[in-house]
Motif scaffolding. Structure first.
Motif, PDB file in Angstrom:
ATOM      1  N   UNK A 221       3.232  -3.482  -3.476  1.00 26.51           N
ATOM      2  CA  UNK A 221       2.591  -3.119  -2.316  1.00 26.51           C
ATOM      3  C   UNK A 221       1.713  -1.703  -2.537  1.00 26.51           C
ATOM      4  N   UNK A 222       2.285  -0.916  -3.204  1.00 17.61           N
ATOM      5  CA  UNK A 222       1.388   0.105  -3.575  1.00 17.61           C
ATOM      6  C   UNK A 222      -0.009   0.004  -4.459  1.00 17.61           C
ATOM      7  N   UNK A 223       0.278  -1.157  -5.086  1.00 19.12           N
ATOM      8  CA  UNK A 223      -1.217  -1.453  -5.728  1.00 19.12           C
ATOM      9  C   UNK A 223      -2.027  -1.895  -4.611  1.00 19.12           C
TER      10      UNK A 223
ATOM     11  N   UNK B 219      -1.832   9.809  -2.942  1.00 23.08           N
ATOM     12  CA  UNK B 219      -1.339  10.777  -3.674  1.00 23.08           C
ATOM     13  C   UNK B 219       0.109   9.821  -4.331  1.00 23.08           C
ATOM     14  N   UNK B 220       0.367  10.081  -5.656  1.00 24.70           N
ATOM     15  CA  UNK B 220       1.237   9.361  -6.376  1.00 24.70           C
ATOM     16  C   UNK B 220       2.045  10.189  -7.211  1.00 24.70           C
TER      17      UNK B 220
ATOM     18  N   UNK C 152       3.752   6.474  -3.829  1.00 21.23           N
ATOM     19  CA  UNK C 152       2.602   6.196  -3.785  1.00 21.23           C
ATOM     20  C   UNK C 152       2.208   6.452  -2.022  1.00 21.23           C
ATOM     21  N   UNK C 153       1.356   7.405  -1.805  1.00 23.93           N
ATOM     22  CA  UNK C 153       0.740   7.563  -0.136  1.00 23.93           C
ATOM     23  C   UNK C 153      -0.483   7.157  -0.365  1.00 23.93           C
ATOM     24  N   UNK C 154      -1.245   6.412   0.703  1.00 24.58           N
ATOM     25  CA  UNK C 154      -2.509   6.179   0.715  1.00 24.58           C
ATOM     26  C   UNK C 154      -2.984   6.462   2.244  1.00 24.58           C
TER      27      UNK C 154
ATOM     28  N   UNK D 122       9.129   0.889   2.304  1.00 20.94           N
ATOM     29  CA  UNK D 122       7.604   0.815   2.580  1.00 20.94           C
ATOM     30  C   UNK D 122       7.380   1.321   3.974  1.00 20.94           C
ATOM     31  N   UNK D 123       6.081   1.987   4.241  1.00 21.01           N
ATOM     32  CA  UNK D 123       5.956   2.598   5.592  1.00 21.01           C
ATOM     33  C   UNK D 123       4.365   2.528   6.095  1.00 21.01           C
ATOM     34  N   UNK D 124       4.431   2.287   7.121  1.00 21.03           N
ATOM     35  CA  UNK D 124       2.904   2.006   7.754  1.00 21.03           C
ATOM     36  C   UNK D 124       2.660   2.748   8.991  1.00 21.03           C
TER      37      UNK D 124
END
Length: 355
Positions: free
Chosen positions: A122-124, A135-136, A196-198, A218-220
């Motif tokens: 999911x991070x990818x 941010x990773x 990993x934050x996007x 996992x957060x959205x």
């Protein structure tokens, strides 16, 4: 495979009991008349003709007339129905495997998963779709796995920050390795969770992989991601050594943290310079995307004192730019701003004019 097992398997593949019995018997006979096949298979003679017709329609047998109706089995290489069914079953198995490893993860704002591979995948995907900021917190191995994805994001203009686990006494880092991949890289000497934050909205998090228990989050959601953002900034970033940073010798200079931006701009304002900025973010009261262009006329933060340098604690509590635009004067805060007009995702210092 025994006859009974073969017959049962053919039934599972879609043949009726009579069809499976007749077909298996015909395989043993090679070819036979309808009457002979009925006797060998146990299918009632009145039913054998319908059974053969259906088997022929599905591609299992070929019938022909001599003095009576005969049938022979289709060569195995031409058994298209079974091969098509087998292909569908294999595809279904592949899909089951893929969904087990990487289930849909955005059905709710926060999802708990049980495998690190799901978190990493999911991070990818999130980095691949990032528009502004990544941010990773990574190990060197994780960084190498994500290198091409991070580089592609950087090429799109995404601001990429990586906190890399690399104890100075164990790992030698070459700053040139990060050019064109990351905007900033800092070295830490402690093992931290994978994070990993996007775009300050999506988060992929997993604790260090020790012991039998394994899980991830996992957060959205912007407000939930805000907690992870401050964990990154205060625990994984501010206090650590900078290994690589894109040059900030001359504008345009991009800032994704209000803290660093206030420090930079305050110093220029003390010098009597005029600082022109573009702010991308969203309206605090409306939640809508907002862009401002203008000059910074003041900065403000907790315990603001013109004679001192702002500390992280002061800036973390409150950090504000006052920007004068053609439409009026606006206050700009960082992520999670509550009292300012605009919460900034990105601030670009376009130019600095000195008298």
């Amino acid at each position: 495979m025994e006859t009974e097992e073969l017959t049962a398997t053919l039934r599972e593949a879609g043949l009726s009991p009579y069809q499976a019995d007749a077909y298996v018997a015909l395989l043993s006979l090679g070819s036979a008349s309808a009457a002979e096949l009925a006797d060998e298979s146990g299918v009632p003679r009145p039913r054998i003709y319908d059974v053969l017709r259906d088997l022929e329609a599905e591609g299992y047998v070929t019938t022909y007339e001599q003095d009576r109706l005969y049938a022979q089995a289709t060569p195995p290489g031409e058994l298209d129905p079974l091969r098509e069914r087998l292909s569908r079953l294999e595809s279904a198995l592949d899909e089951i495997e893929a969904r087990y490893r990487t289930p849909e993860t955005r059905e709710s704002d926060v999802t708990l998963v049980t495998q690190f591979e799901t978190v990493f995948a999911q991070a990818r995907r999130d980095v691949e779709s990032a528009e502004r900021h990544v941010q990773a917190v990574l190990t060197p191995e994780q960084f190498e796995e994500l290198r091409e994805t991070l580089a592609a994001a950087y090429d799109r203009g995404v601001y990429v920050q990586v906190s890399l686990y690399a104890p100075a006494e164990e790992v030698t880092l070459d700053p040139d390795d990060f050019v064109g991949v990351c905007t900033e890289v800092r070295r830490r000497g402690f093992v931290y969770p994978f994070l990993v934050i996007t775009d300050r909205v999506r988060v992929s998090y997993a604790p260090p992989r020790h012991g039998a228990s394994e899980y991830g989050v996992l957060v959205d959601d912007r407000w939930t991601a805000y907690v992870f953002h401050w964990f990154f900034l205060t625990s994984c970033w501010e206090m650590f050594e900078t290994v690589h940073a894109d040059p900030r010798d001359a504008p345009p200079i991009t800032f994704v943290e209000i803290t660093a931006c206030v420090r930079y701009i305050e110093e220029r304002l003390h010098e009597g310079a005029t600082v022109h900025v573009t702010v991308d973010g969203y309206g605090v009261r409306t939640g809508r995307r907002r862009t401002l262009s203008g000059t910074v006329v003041d900065v403000d933060y907790l315990g603001h004192d013109d004679d001192s340098v702002a500390s992280l604690a002061q800036l973390s509590a409150r950090a504000t730019l006052v920007v004068e635009t053609a439409d009026g004067t606006y206050t700009v805060g960082g992520e999670g701003a509550m009292t300012e007009d605009v919460s900034a995702d990105r601030i670009v210092v376009e130019r600095v004019e000195r008298d």
